[in-house]
Design a protein around this motif. Structure first.
Motif, PDB file in Angstrom:
ATOM      1  N   PRO A  79       0.804  -1.232   0.000  1.00 25.26           N
ATOM      2  CA  PRO A  79       0.000   0.000   0.000  1.00 25.26           C
ATOM      3  C   PRO A  79       0.835   1.278   0.000  1.00 25.26           C
ATOM      4  O   PRO A  79       0.311   2.358  -0.276  1.00 25.26           O
ATOM      5  CB  PRO A  79      -0.835  -0.116   1.276  1.00 25.26           C
ATOM      6  CG  PRO A  79      -0.127  -1.100   2.122  1.00 25.26           C
ATOM      7  CD  PRO A  79       0.622  -2.019   1.207  1.00 25.26           C
ATOM      8  N   ASN A  80       2.120   1.173   0.261  1.00 25.32           N
ATOM      9  CA  ASN A  80       2.983   2.348   0.276  1.00 25.32           C
ATOM     10  C   ASN A  80       3.744   2.540  -1.034  1.00 25.32           C
ATOM     11  O   ASN A  80       4.595   3.424  -1.128  1.00 25.32           O
ATOM     12  CB  ASN A  80       3.984   2.248   1.436  1.00 25.32           C
ATOM     13  CG  ASN A  80       3.284   2.234   2.766  1.00 25.32           C
ATOM     14  OD1 ASN A  80       2.378   3.028   3.010  1.00 25.32           O
ATOM     15  ND2 ASN A  80       3.681   1.323   3.630  1.00 25.32           N
ATOM     16  N   HIS A  81       3.458   1.714  -2.019  1.00 24.04           N
ATOM     17  CA  HIS A  81       4.164   1.785  -3.297  1.00 24.04           C
ATOM     18  C   HIS A  81       3.257   2.353  -4.380  1.00 24.04           C
ATOM     19  O   HIS A  81       2.044   2.127  -4.361  1.00 24.04           O
ATOM     20  CB  HIS A  81       4.659   0.383  -3.700  1.00 24.04           C
ATOM     21  CG  HIS A  81       5.728   0.427  -4.727  1.00 24.04           C
ATOM     22  ND1 HIS A  81       5.463   0.549  -6.077  1.00 24.04           N
ATOM     23  CD2 HIS A  81       7.079   0.382  -4.608  1.00 24.04           C
ATOM     24  CE1 HIS A  81       6.608   0.568  -6.745  1.00 24.04           C
ATOM     25  NE2 HIS A  81       7.601   0.468  -5.887  1.00 24.04           N
ATOM     26  N   LYS A  82       3.853   3.048  -5.348  1.00 22.83           N
ATOM     27  CA  LYS A  82       3.054   3.656  -6.426  1.00 22.83           C
ATOM     28  C   LYS A  82       2.349   2.629  -7.295  1.00 22.83           C
ATOM     29  O   LYS A  82       1.386   2.939  -7.976  1.00 22.83           O
ATOM     30  CB  LYS A  82       3.905   4.595  -7.275  1.00 22.83           C
ATOM     31  CG  LYS A  82       4.988   3.919  -8.100  1.00 22.83           C
ATOM     32  CD  LYS A  82       5.768   4.952  -8.901  1.00 22.83           C
ATOM     33  CE  LYS A  82       6.872   4.300  -9.695  1.00 22.83           C
ATOM     34  NZ  LYS A  82       7.601   5.296 -10.489  1.00 22.83           N
ATOM     35  N   TYR A  83       2.825   1.370  -7.309  1.00 25.88           N
ATOM     36  CA  TYR A  83       2.195   0.326  -8.111  1.00 25.88           C
ATOM     37  C   TYR A  83       1.230  -0.550  -7.311  1.00 25.88           C
ATOM     38  O   TYR A  83       0.825  -1.613  -7.775  1.00 25.88           O
ATOM     39  CB  TYR A  83       3.251  -0.540  -8.803  1.00 25.88           C
ATOM     40  CG  TYR A  83       4.064   0.220  -9.830  1.00 25.88           C
ATOM     41  CD1 TYR A  83       3.445   1.022 -10.792  1.00 25.88           C
ATOM     42  CD2 TYR A  83       5.448   0.145  -9.841  1.00 25.88           C
ATOM     43  CE1 TYR A  83       4.186   1.718 -11.723  1.00 25.88           C
ATOM     44  CE2 TYR A  83       6.192   0.841 -10.782  1.00 25.88           C
ATOM     45  CZ  TYR A  83       5.554   1.620 -11.719  1.00 25.88           C
ATOM     46  OH  TYR A  83       6.283   2.314 -12.650  1.00 25.88           O
ATOM     47  N   PHE A  84       0.849  -0.100  -6.141  1.00 26.69           N
ATOM     48  CA  PHE A  84      -0.132  -0.815  -5.320  1.00 26.69           C
ATOM     49  C   PHE A  84      -1.468  -0.880  -6.059  1.00 26.69           C
ATOM     50  O   PHE A  84      -1.885   0.079  -6.695  1.00 26.69           O
ATOM     51  CB  PHE A  84      -0.313  -0.088  -3.983  1.00 26.69           C
ATOM     52  CG  PHE A  84      -1.421  -0.639  -3.132  1.00 26.69           C
ATOM     53  CD1 PHE A  84      -1.363  -1.934  -2.643  1.00 26.69           C
ATOM     54  CD2 PHE A  84      -2.521   0.136  -2.812  1.00 26.69           C
ATOM     55  CE1 PHE A  84      -2.375  -2.455  -1.854  1.00 26.69           C
ATOM     56  CE2 PHE A  84      -3.543  -0.368  -2.014  1.00 26.69           C
ATOM     57  CZ  PHE A  84      -3.466  -1.665  -1.543  1.00 26.69           C
ATOM     58  N   ASP A  85      -2.137  -2.042  -5.967  1.00 32.99           N
ATOM     59  CA  ASP A  85      -3.451  -2.210  -6.586  1.00 32.99           C
ATOM     60  C   ASP A  85      -4.493  -2.383  -5.483  1.00 32.99           C
ATOM     61  O   ASP A  85      -4.647  -3.477  -4.936  1.00 32.99           O
ATOM     62  CB  ASP A  85      -3.462  -3.421  -7.511  1.00 32.99           C
ATOM     63  CG  ASP A  85      -4.771  -3.569  -8.276  1.00 32.99           C
ATOM     64  OD1 ASP A  85      -5.772  -2.928  -7.889  1.00 32.99           O
ATOM     65  OD2 ASP A  85      -4.795  -4.329  -9.249  1.00 32.99           O
ATOM     66  N   PRO A  86      -5.221  -1.332  -5.163  1.00 32.88           N
ATOM     67  CA  PRO A  86      -6.196  -1.404  -4.072  1.00 32.88           C
ATOM     68  C   PRO A  86      -7.402  -2.291  -4.383  1.00 32.88           C
ATOM     69  O   PRO A  86      -8.164  -2.637  -3.484  1.00 32.88           O
ATOM     70  CB  PRO A  86      -6.630   0.053  -3.880  1.00 32.88           C
ATOM     71  CG  PRO A  86      -6.390   0.688  -5.211  1.00 32.88           C
ATOM     72  CD  PRO A  86      -5.185  -0.019  -5.786  1.00 32.88           C
ATOM     73  N   LYS A  87      -7.559  -2.695  -5.641  1.00 29.50           N
ATOM     74  CA  LYS A  87      -8.703  -3.528  -6.023  1.00 29.50           C
ATOM     75  C   LYS A  87      -8.459  -5.021  -5.804  1.00 29.50           C
ATOM     76  O   LYS A  87      -9.366  -5.824  -5.964  1.00 29.50           O
ATOM     77  CB  LYS A  87      -9.068  -3.278  -7.486  1.00 29.50           C
ATOM     78  CG  LYS A  87      -9.543  -1.857  -7.747  1.00 29.50           C
ATOM     79  CD  LYS A  87      -9.839  -1.648  -9.217  1.00 29.50           C
ATOM     80  CE  LYS A  87     -10.214  -0.199  -9.473  1.00 29.50           C
ATOM     81  NZ  LYS A  87     -10.352   0.065 -10.896  1.00 29.50           N
ATOM     82  N   LEU A  88      -7.218  -5.391  -5.456  1.00 29.32           N
ATOM     83  CA  LEU A  88      -6.919  -6.801  -5.227  1.00 29.32           C
ATOM     84  C   LEU A  88      -7.676  -7.327  -4.022  1.00 29.32           C
ATOM     85  O   LEU A  88      -7.823  -6.648  -3.015  1.00 29.32           O
ATOM     86  CB  LEU A  88      -5.417  -7.004  -4.993  1.00 29.32           C
ATOM     87  CG  LEU A  88      -4.527  -6.885  -6.215  1.00 29.32           C
ATOM     88  CD1 LEU A  88      -3.070  -7.004  -5.795  1.00 29.32           C
ATOM     89  CD2 LEU A  88      -4.854  -7.948  -7.236  1.00 29.32           C
ATOM     90  N   LYS A  89      -8.118  -8.556  -4.148  1.00 27.67           N
ATOM     91  CA  LYS A  89      -8.796  -9.247  -3.044  1.00 27.67           C
ATOM     92  C   LYS A  89      -7.895 -10.403  -2.611  1.00 27.67           C
ATOM     93  O   LYS A  89      -7.594 -11.290  -3.408  1.00 27.67           O
ATOM     94  CB  LYS A  89     -10.161  -9.791  -3.490  1.00 27.67           C
ATOM     95  CG  LYS A  89     -11.085  -8.730  -4.066  1.00 27.67           C
ATOM     96  CD  LYS A  89     -11.623  -7.817  -2.973  1.00 27.67           C
ATOM     97  CE  LYS A  89     -12.676  -6.891  -3.541  1.00 27.67           C
ATOM     98  NZ  LYS A  89     -12.314  -5.500  -3.485  1.00 27.67           N
ATOM     99  N   GLY A  90      -7.442 -10.388  -1.386  1.00 27.18           N
ATOM    100  CA  GLY A  90      -6.595 -11.467  -0.884  1.00 27.18           C
ATOM    101  C   GLY A  90      -5.184 -11.391  -1.433  1.00 27.18           C
ATOM    102  O   GLY A  90      -4.670 -10.310  -1.726  1.00 27.18           O
ATOM    103  N   THR A  91      -4.575 -12.552  -1.600  1.00 25.91           N
ATOM    104  CA  THR A  91      -3.174 -12.608  -2.025  1.00 25.91           C
ATOM    105  C   THR A  91      -2.992 -13.156  -3.440  1.00 25.91           C
ATOM    106  O   THR A  91      -1.879 -13.420  -3.852  1.00 25.91           O
ATOM    107  CB  THR A  91      -2.364 -13.492  -1.048  1.00 25.91           C
ATOM    108  OG1 THR A  91      -2.950 -14.798  -1.037  1.00 25.91           O
ATOM    109  CG2 THR A  91      -2.345 -12.905   0.351  1.00 25.91           C
ATOM    110  N   GLU A  92      -4.086 -13.341  -4.171  1.00 29.55           N
ATOM    111  CA  GLU A  92      -3.995 -13.830  -5.550  1.00 29.55           C
ATOM    112  C   GLU A  92      -3.445 -12.710  -6.446  1.00 29.55           C
ATOM    113  O   GLU A  92      -4.053 -11.649  -6.561  1.00 29.55           O
ATOM    114  CB  GLU A  92      -5.375 -14.268  -6.044  1.00 29.55           C
ATOM    115  CG  GLU A  92      -5.365 -14.943  -7.382  1.00 29.55           C
ATOM    116  CD  GLU A  92      -4.676 -16.306  -7.355  1.00 29.55           C
ATOM    117  OE1 GLU A  92      -4.105 -16.681  -8.387  1.00 29.55           O
ATOM    118  OE2 GLU A  92      -4.692 -16.973  -6.297  1.00 29.55           O
ATOM    119  N   PRO A  93      -2.277 -12.921  -7.090  1.00 26.95           N
ATOM    120  CA  PRO A  93      -1.691 -11.845  -7.901  1.00 26.95           C
ATOM    121  C   PRO A  93      -2.484 -11.591  -9.177  1.00 26.95           C
ATOM    122  O   PRO A  93      -3.040 -12.497  -9.768  1.00 26.95           O
ATOM    123  CB  PRO A  93      -0.293 -12.368  -8.231  1.00 26.95           C
ATOM    124  CG  PRO A  93      -0.408 -13.843  -8.142  1.00 26.95           C
ATOM    125  CD  PRO A  93      -1.456 -14.121  -7.091  1.00 26.95           C
TER     126      PRO A  93
END
Length: 155
Positions: A79-93
């Motif tokens: 969450p602290n990186h510019k490439y963070f994806d807030p729409k991800l659910k869980g740990t599935e990439p």
């Protein structure tokens, strides 16, 4: 072996950065088509035309080689990186990247305008109007034409 064109902004990551690092993870791709290429089709040993965009003129500056196939982009979960994806659910990439190593830096940039004017490159994805995809397939013939324009030989 397949051939690719990867676009990058030189002020973010340039071919000189790749040469200095010797091995670099290509992260931050957030387009599904580009992701699918990275995840499913880009393979170890494939050659990549290294393209500097948002430069005047934009163009191909060298060649990189795929040194490691796709792995999940770790920044999608940070969450602290510019490439963070807030729409991800869980740990599935959702997003992936590959490792590149430098192969050849061209003496001079091959500008997009020259690519567009060169016989045999009429259908090359990067020469198409509106082409914005950051990871693009390149045919063997197109790759060979670009190498000839650069005046280099590939072993």
């Amino acid at each position: 072996m397949k051939y690719w064109l990867f676009k990058t902004e030189p002020d973010v990551f340039s071919i000189d950065d790749l040469i200095r690092e010797k091995l670099s993870y290509w992260e931050g791709v957030r387009n599904y088509q580009a992701r699918n290429y990275l995840r499913d089709e880009v393979k170890l040993g494939d050659l990549v035309l290294f393209y500097h965009s948002r430069l005047e003129p934009p163009g191909i500056v060298g060649i990189a080689e795929v040194a490691k196939e796709a792995s999940p982009d770790p920044f999608q979960f940070d969450p602290n990186h510019k490439y963070f994806d807030p729409k991800l659910k869980g740990t599935e990439p959702r997003w992936f990247g590959v490792h590149l190593k430098p192969h050849t830096k061209f003496q001079e940039l091959i500008p997009l305008d020259l690519l567009k004017k060169t016989k045999g490159l009429e259908k090359m994805v990067v020469t198409q109007k509106g082409s914005r995809l950051s990871i693009q397939p390149v045919t063997k013939k197109e790759f060979e034409i670009v190498i000839k324009l650069a005046g280099v030989t590939i072993k």
